[in-house]
Structure formats: structure tokens, C-alpha cells
Design a protein around this motif. Sequence first.
Motif, PDB file in Angstrom:
ATOM      1  N   ARG A  95       0.868  -1.183   0.000  1.00  0.00           N
ATOM      2  CA  ARG A  95       0.000   0.000   0.000  1.00  0.00           C
ATOM      3  C   ARG A  95       0.898   1.223   0.000  1.00  0.00           C
ATOM      4  O   ARG A  95       1.844   1.295   0.775  1.00  0.00           O
ATOM      5  N   CYS A  96       0.598   2.188  -0.879  1.00  0.00           N
ATOM      6  CA  CYS A  96       1.466   3.368  -0.984  1.00  0.00           C
ATOM      7  C   CYS A  96       0.682   4.591  -1.420  1.00  0.00           C
ATOM      8  O   CYS A  96      -0.462   4.489  -1.848  1.00  0.00           O
ATOM      9  N   ILE A  97       1.326   5.743  -1.312  1.00  0.00           N
ATOM     10  CA  ILE A  97       0.740   6.985  -1.808  1.00  0.00           C
ATOM     11  C   ILE A  97       0.751   6.921  -3.333  1.00  0.00           C
ATOM     12  O   ILE A  97       1.785   6.627  -3.948  1.00  0.00           O
ATOM     13  N   ALA A  98      -0.380   7.176  -3.939  1.00  0.00           N
ATOM     14  CA  ALA A  98      -0.518   7.053  -5.396  1.00  0.00           C
ATOM     15  C   ALA A  98       0.478   7.928  -6.147  1.00  0.00           C
ATOM     16  O   ALA A  98       1.026   7.521  -7.173  1.00  0.00           O
ATOM     17  N   ALA A  99       0.752   9.104  -5.640  1.00  0.00           N
ATOM     18  CA  ALA A  99       1.667  10.024  -6.323  1.00  0.00           C
ATOM     19  C   ALA A  99       3.111   9.527  -6.302  1.00  0.00           C
ATOM     20  O   ALA A  99       3.915   9.940  -7.145  1.00  0.00           O
ATOM     21  N   ASP A 100       3.459   8.641  -5.369  1.00  0.00           N
ATOM     22  CA  ASP A 100       4.824   8.125  -5.317  1.00  0.00           C
ATOM     23  C   ASP A 100       5.129   7.199  -6.490  1.00  0.00           C
ATOM     24  O   ASP A 100       6.252   7.177  -6.994  1.00  0.00           O
ATOM     25  N   PHE A 101       4.150   6.422  -6.912  1.00  0.00           N
ATOM     26  CA  PHE A 101       4.305   5.520  -8.061  1.00  0.00           C
ATOM     27  C   PHE A 101       3.103   5.726  -8.996  1.00  0.00           C
ATOM     28  O   PHE A 101       2.238   4.858  -9.116  1.00  0.00           O
ATOM     29  N   PRO A 102       3.034   6.857  -9.681  1.00  0.00           N
ATOM     30  CA  PRO A 102       1.834   7.195 -10.454  1.00  0.00           C
ATOM     31  C   PRO A 102       1.547   6.272 -11.635  1.00  0.00           C
ATOM     32  O   PRO A 102       0.407   6.184 -12.076  1.00  0.00           O
ATOM     33  N   THR A 103       2.562   5.571 -12.126  1.00  0.00           N
ATOM     34  CA  THR A 103       2.339   4.696 -13.284  1.00  0.00           C
ATOM     35  C   THR A 103       2.388   3.220 -12.915  1.00  0.00           C
ATOM     36  O   THR A 103       2.500   2.364 -13.793  1.00  0.00           O
ATOM     37  N   LEU A 104       2.313   2.899 -11.618  1.00  0.00           N
ATOM     38  CA  LEU A 104       2.372   1.502 -11.181  1.00  0.00           C
ATOM     39  C   LEU A 104       1.296   0.692 -11.884  1.00  0.00           C
ATOM     40  O   LEU A 104       0.123   1.065 -11.892  1.00  0.00           O
ATOM     41  N   ALA A 105       1.700  -0.431 -12.487  1.00  0.00           N
ATOM     42  CA  ALA A 105       0.761  -1.225 -13.274  1.00  0.00           C
ATOM     43  C   ALA A 105       1.106  -2.706 -13.184  1.00  0.00           C
ATOM     44  O   ALA A 105       2.204  -3.084 -12.768  1.00  0.00           O
ATOM     45  N   THR A 165      14.344  -8.204  -2.339  1.00  0.00           N
ATOM     46  CA  THR A 165      13.533  -9.242  -2.966  1.00  0.00           C
ATOM     47  C   THR A 165      12.679  -8.592  -4.038  1.00  0.00           C
ATOM     48  O   THR A 165      12.079  -7.539  -3.809  1.00  0.00           O
ATOM     49  N   THR A 166      12.609  -9.233  -5.202  1.00  0.00           N
ATOM     50  CA  THR A 166      11.821  -8.689  -6.307  1.00  0.00           C
ATOM     51  C   THR A 166      10.457  -9.365  -6.362  1.00  0.00           C
ATOM     52  O   THR A 166      10.346 -10.578  -6.273  1.00  0.00           O
ATOM     53  N   TYR A 167       9.438  -8.532  -6.514  1.00  0.00           N
ATOM     54  CA  TYR A 167       8.054  -8.986  -6.643  1.00  0.00           C
ATOM     55  C   TYR A 167       7.503  -8.447  -7.950  1.00  0.00           C
ATOM     56  O   TYR A 167       8.003  -7.463  -8.484  1.00  0.00           O
ATOM     57  N   THR A 168       6.460  -9.090  -8.466  1.00  0.00           N
ATOM     58  CA  THR A 168       5.777  -8.623  -9.670  1.00  0.00           C
ATOM     59  C   THR A 168       4.371  -8.198  -9.302  1.00  0.00           C
ATOM     60  O   THR A 168       3.673  -8.904  -8.566  1.00  0.00           O
ATOM     61  N   VAL A 169       3.942  -7.059  -9.818  1.00  0.00           N
ATOM     62  CA  VAL A 169       2.609  -6.554  -9.538  1.00  0.00           C
ATOM     63  C   VAL A 169       1.576  -7.411 -10.266  1.00  0.00           C
ATOM     64  O   VAL A 169       1.656  -7.601 -11.477  1.00  0.00           O
ATOM     65  N   ILE A 170       0.610  -7.937  -9.500  1.00  0.00           N
ATOM     66  CA  ILE A 170      -0.494  -8.722 -10.074  1.00  0.00           C
ATOM     67  C   ILE A 170      -1.632  -7.794 -10.476  1.00  0.00           C
ATOM     68  O   ILE A 170      -2.194  -7.906 -11.555  1.00  0.00           O
ATOM     69  N   ALA A 220      -1.474  -2.647  -4.140  1.00  0.00           N
ATOM     70  CA  ALA A 220      -1.008  -3.556  -5.194  1.00  0.00           C
ATOM     71  C   ALA A 220      -0.820  -4.940  -4.615  1.00  0.00           C
ATOM     72  O   ALA A 220      -0.149  -5.096  -3.586  1.00  0.00           O
ATOM     73  N   ARG A 221      -1.420  -5.921  -5.256  1.00  0.00           N
ATOM     74  CA  ARG A 221      -1.134  -7.320  -4.892  1.00  0.00           C
ATOM     75  C   ARG A 221       0.101  -7.732  -5.667  1.00  0.00           C
ATOM     76  O   ARG A 221       0.248  -7.405  -6.850  1.00  0.00           O
ATOM     77  N   LEU A 222       0.995  -8.441  -5.000  1.00  0.00           N
ATOM     78  CA  LEU A 222       2.281  -8.811  -5.593  1.00  0.00           C
ATOM     79  C   LEU A 222       2.466 -10.312  -5.572  1.00  0.00           C
ATOM     80  O   LEU A 222       1.923 -11.006  -4.717  1.00  0.00           O
TER      81      LEU A 222
END
Length: 95
Positions: free
Chosen positions: A52-62, A72-77, A90-92
Motif C-alpha cells: 500500500r502506498c501513496i498514489a503520487a509516489d508511483f503514479p504509473t504503477l501497473a 527481494t523482487t516482486y511482480t505486480v499482479i 497492489a497485490r504482488l
Amino acid sequence: MTFATDLAALYAADDGLTVAATVGATTAQVHFEQADVTGLGDDRIVTAYVMRCIAADFPTLARGDAVTIAATTYTVIDVRASEFGDEVVARLSKD
């Protein structure tokens, strides 16, 4: 205080409740959960990862983006906006 100020305080780096997450070249503080999902007989079936994060911090998260948390690397679901759009959840999946 404004809502934006309150939200920024919620994600303060020194509160001990957040961790640093990196997406691309951007790093910001996020709330990160690792929850075990159990099935019959109390056997662990899967671990769910949620950021969970502030939307403006990662505005293009997809979906499909790589997120690095604690080396550790995760992939956004999937990514969902909060009710007011100021935060995203974001679920990862763990790579």
C-alpha cells in the motif's frame, strides 16, 4: 492539518511501520504485508503479498511492474486505487 499532510505522516520513513520499495528508478516508503493463507488442516497454501502506498509516489504503477523490497523482487499482479484515489493497493507475487 490537511489530508495530504496526514497521509504523508502515515508513510514517514522513520516510523518503523514502512519499508522502502523501488519501482524503476523511484524509491518510496510503503506499507508491506506478507500474510499466509491457510487451507483445511491449517496447512499453509500460499503467501499473499500486498503493498500500500501513496498514489503520487508511483503514479504509473501497473500490472507486470517489478517492485523491489528488502532486496527481494516482486511482480505486480493488480493495482487498485483507494476510495479517494490518494493511495493504491497492489497485490504482488514473489519472483
